[in-house]
Design a protein around this motif. Structure first.
Motif, PDB file in Angstrom:
ATOM      1  N   ASP A  99       2.534 -87.027  -3.600  1.00  0.00           N
ATOM      2  CA  ASP A  99       3.421 -85.874  -3.409  1.00  0.00           C
ATOM      3  C   ASP A  99       3.967 -85.352  -4.741  1.00  0.00           C
ATOM      4  N   LYS A 100       3.242 -85.701  -5.840  1.00  0.00           N
ATOM      5  CA  LYS A 100       3.547 -85.166  -7.182  1.00  0.00           C
ATOM      6  C   LYS A 100       4.879 -85.654  -7.746  1.00  0.00           C
ATOM      7  N   GLN A 101       5.308 -86.822  -7.313  1.00  0.00           N
ATOM      8  CA  GLN A 101       6.513 -87.428  -7.857  1.00  0.00           C
ATOM      9  C   GLN A 101       6.129 -88.537  -8.851  1.00  0.00           C
ATOM     10  N   MET A 102       6.899 -88.637  -9.946  1.00  0.00           N
ATOM     11  CA  MET A 102       6.664 -89.685 -10.916  1.00  0.00           C
ATOM     12  C   MET A 102       7.382 -90.965 -10.480  1.00  0.00           C
ATOM     13  N   ASN A 103       6.630 -92.054 -10.431  1.00  0.00           N
ATOM     14  CA  ASN A 103       7.190 -93.342 -10.052  1.00  0.00           C
ATOM     15  C   ASN A 103       7.016 -94.332 -11.196  1.00  0.00           C
ATOM     16  N   CYS A 104       8.057 -95.109 -11.473  1.00  0.00           N
ATOM     17  CA  CYS A 104       7.960 -96.123 -12.528  1.00  0.00           C
ATOM     18  C   CYS A 104       7.111 -97.286 -12.018  1.00  0.00           C
ATOM     19  N   PHE A 105       5.974 -97.486 -12.662  1.00  0.00           N
ATOM     20  CA  PHE A 105       5.062 -98.561 -12.261  1.00  0.00           C
ATOM     21  C   PHE A 105       5.467 -99.886 -12.905  1.00  0.00           C
ATOM     22  N   LYS A 106       5.874 -99.855 -14.180  1.00  0.00           N
ATOM     23  CA  LYS A 106       6.262-101.082 -14.883  1.00  0.00           C
ATOM     24  C   LYS A 106       7.306-100.734 -15.947  1.00  0.00           C
ATOM     25  N   GLU A 107       8.469-101.377 -15.847  1.00  0.00           N
ATOM     26  CA  GLU A 107       9.520-101.131 -16.831  1.00  0.00           C
ATOM     27  C   GLU A 107       9.182-101.809 -18.154  1.00  0.00           C
ATOM     28  N   ASN A 108       9.749-101.264 -19.235  1.00  0.00           N
ATOM     29  CA  ASN A 108       9.477-101.844 -20.543  1.00  0.00           C
ATOM     30  C   ASN A 108       9.959-103.295 -20.595  1.00  0.00           C
ATOM     31  N   GLY A 109       9.168-104.130 -21.287  1.00  0.00           N
ATOM     32  CA  GLY A 109       9.507-105.539 -21.433  1.00  0.00           C
ATOM     33  C   GLY A 109       9.033-106.438 -20.322  1.00  0.00           C
ATOM     34  N   VAL A 110       8.462-105.872 -19.245  1.00  0.00           N
ATOM     35  CA  VAL A 110       7.996-106.669 -18.114  1.00  0.00           C
ATOM     36  C   VAL A 110       6.476-106.852 -18.214  1.00  0.00           C
ATOM     37  N   CYS A 111       6.010-108.099 -18.080  1.00  0.00           N
ATOM     38  CA  CYS A 111       4.585-108.397 -18.246  1.00  0.00           C
ATOM     39  C   CYS A 111       3.747-107.832 -17.098  1.00  0.00           C
ATOM     40  N   PHE A 112       2.539-107.412 -17.427  1.00  0.00           N
ATOM     41  CA  PHE A 112       1.576-106.959 -16.435  1.00  0.00           C
ATOM     42  C   PHE A 112       0.826-108.163 -15.871  1.00  0.00           C
ATOM     43  N   THR A 113       0.634-108.174 -14.566  1.00  0.00           N
ATOM     44  CA  THR A 113      -0.072-109.262 -13.887  1.00  0.00           C
ATOM     45  C   THR A 113      -1.516-108.845 -13.610  1.00  0.00           C
ATOM     46  N   SER A 114      -2.296-109.802 -13.107  1.00  0.00           N
ATOM     47  CA  SER A 114      -3.675-109.486 -12.740  1.00  0.00           C
ATOM     48  C   SER A 114      -3.712-108.481 -11.587  1.00  0.00           C
ATOM     49  N   ASN A 115      -2.748-108.551 -10.674  1.00  0.00           N
ATOM     50  CA  ASN A 115      -2.686-107.573  -9.580  1.00  0.00           C
ATOM     51  C   ASN A 115      -2.379-106.174 -10.108  1.00  0.00           C
ATOM     52  N   ASP A 116      -1.497-106.105 -11.096  1.00  0.00           N
ATOM     53  CA  ASP A 116      -1.202-104.811 -11.729  1.00  0.00           C
ATOM     54  C   ASP A 116      -2.473-104.209 -12.304  1.00  0.00           C
ATOM     55  N   LYS A 117      -3.275-105.062 -12.946  1.00  0.00           N
ATOM     56  CA  LYS A 117      -4.503-104.579 -13.593  1.00  0.00           C
ATOM     57  C   LYS A 117      -5.471-104.016 -12.557  1.00  0.00           C
ATOM     58  N   VAL A 118      -5.555-104.658 -11.394  1.00  0.00           N
ATOM     59  CA  VAL A 118      -6.428-104.160 -10.317  1.00  0.00           C
ATOM     60  C   VAL A 118      -5.970-102.779  -9.866  1.00  0.00           C
ATOM     61  N   ILE A 119      -4.657-102.627  -9.703  1.00  0.00           N
ATOM     62  CA  ILE A 119      -4.112-101.327  -9.278  1.00  0.00           C
ATOM     63  C   ILE A 119      -4.375-100.259 -10.340  1.00  0.00           C
ATOM     64  N   ILE A 120      -4.137-100.608 -11.586  1.00  0.00           N
ATOM     65  CA  ILE A 120      -4.322 -99.644 -12.684  1.00  0.00           C
ATOM     66  C   ILE A 120      -5.764 -99.183 -12.776  1.00  0.00           C
ATOM     67  N   ASP A 121      -6.694-100.095 -12.532  1.00  0.00           N
ATOM     68  CA  ASP A 121      -8.114 -99.729 -12.590  1.00  0.00           C
ATOM     69  C   ASP A 121      -8.482 -98.672 -11.551  1.00  0.00           C
ATOM     70  N   SER A 122      -7.666 -98.583 -10.499  1.00  0.00           N
ATOM     71  CA  SER A 122      -7.947 -97.605  -9.434  1.00  0.00           C
ATOM     72  C   SER A 122      -7.203 -96.289  -9.636  1.00  0.00           C
ATOM     73  N   ILE A 123      -6.385 -96.232 -10.685  1.00  0.00           N
ATOM     74  CA  ILE A 123      -5.576 -95.038 -10.964  1.00  0.00           C
ATOM     75  C   ILE A 123      -6.215 -94.244 -12.099  1.00  0.00           C
ATOM     76  N   ASN A 124      -6.248 -92.940 -11.956  1.00  0.00           N
ATOM     77  CA  ASN A 124      -6.889 -92.111 -12.984  1.00  0.00           C
ATOM     78  C   ASN A 124      -6.054 -91.991 -14.256  1.00  0.00           C
TER      79      ASN A 124
END
Length: 311
Positions: A30-55
């Motif tokens: 719906d064209k809204q910006m959502n914070c996916f990961k705040e600064n200082g917080v580590c990315f997990t393997s699940n995050d990486k899977v999600i990111i790979d599906s995002i353009n």
């Protein structure tokens, strides 16, 4: 009220285990910006899977300068790391070393066990100095399931290989290998429930773990080790270049060379080893993480030499 602007970024900067100095945003349907990961917080393997599906990923405009600085370092690191190769297979020398280290950690004050550990170091040096030694043969020796004993062997292998790459003479390599092999000997005096704990340590448990460099140093003295290079590597391998390490809060070149070498190899092996609560990082991702996020902790010049050693 002035609306926040967002700028697109290269999502390839994201790897498992990394944290950033700026927040990452995604654009919803719906064209809204959502914070996916705040600064200082580590990315997990699940995050990486999600990111790979995002353009596209975004940062806030006011944080774009931080992103640009990080991205330039990322590009430089990509160039340095592009030739790193991986191969992990056990070998006879590793099995012998593992048996010796089991005995040493079970009876750390027994002189015969210490003498056997020096034989292990000589075997490793002979392998590393042989004409047909390659980085592949190093990776053949190392194994990547994390236990205190295997970790000590791995760190010794990496330290000896790095020392050889730096042009150290065999006598100096012998001292470095001994220090690296014994760097965690003090853990033999720490409660095994803390050493083998799955997951994060409590403050009390971490306080106990932080005693192991000093305990290892004292064990070294009991074993009759008089070489200060060997003792310094054991005692100071957890010092950090910015002075925030332990036990002595040494800074920069106040930290002895052996301790700086062992410190780099210690972190590298911890990142690339499997544990019950985490998967191993690849060599590529581990060194990239160290280069980008730990440059205040490790000797970057030594890390750069390790990168070239792997190429």
């Amino acid at each position: 009220m002035k609306s926040t602007k967002y700028l697109a970024i290269d999502k390839n900067i994201i790897t498992k285990g990394i944290s950033l100095d700026f927040s990452i945003f995604t654009l919803s349907s719906d064209k809204q910006m959502n914070c996916f990961k705040e600064n200082g917080v580590c990315f997990t393997s699940n995050d990486k899977v999600i990111i790979d599906s995002i353009n596209v990923l975004y940062v806030e405009e006011q944080q774009h300068e931080e992103y640009k600085k990080f991205y330039q370092t990322f590009l430089n690191t990509q160039d340095e790391l592009k030739n790193i190769k991986l191969d992990n297979k056990p070998s006879v020398i590793y099995e012998h070393a593992s048996n010796v280290l089991n005995d040493l950690f079970s009876n750390p004050e027994t002189l015969s066990n210490y003498d056997s550990s020096k034989e292990v170091v000589n075997e490793m040096i002979e392998t590393i100095l042989s004409d047909n030694f390659t980085i592949k043969s190093l990776m053949d020796i190392a194994t990547h399931d994390y236990y205190t004993h295997t970790h000590s062997i791995n760190v010794s292998i990496y330290a000896l290989s790095l020392g050889s790459y730096m042009g150290m003479q065999p006598e100096t390599l012998s001292e470095l290998g001994e220090s690296a092999l014994l760097h965690d000997l003090g853990k033999s005096k720490i409660d095994s429930a803390i050493i083998t704990k799955n997951g994060a340590l409590t403050d009390r448990e971490f306080h106990e773990i932080k005693k192991h460099p000093e305990l290892g140093y004292r064990l070294g003295l009991k074993l009759g080790i008089k070489n200060n290079n060997v003792l310094d590597g054991i005692r100071h391998h957890h010092e950090k270049m910015d002075g925030t390490g332990y036990p002595s809060k040494l800074k920069g070149t106040q930290i002895p060379l052996f301790a700086r070498i062992i410190g780099v190899c210690d972190i590298f092996d911890a990142l690339t080893s499997r544990r019950t609560y985490k998967e191993a990082m690849t060599t590529f991702d581990a060194i990239k993480l160290m280069k980008l996020k730990m440059n205040n902790h490790v000797d970057v010049k030594l890390l750069d030499k390790m990168i070239r050693m792997f190429q």
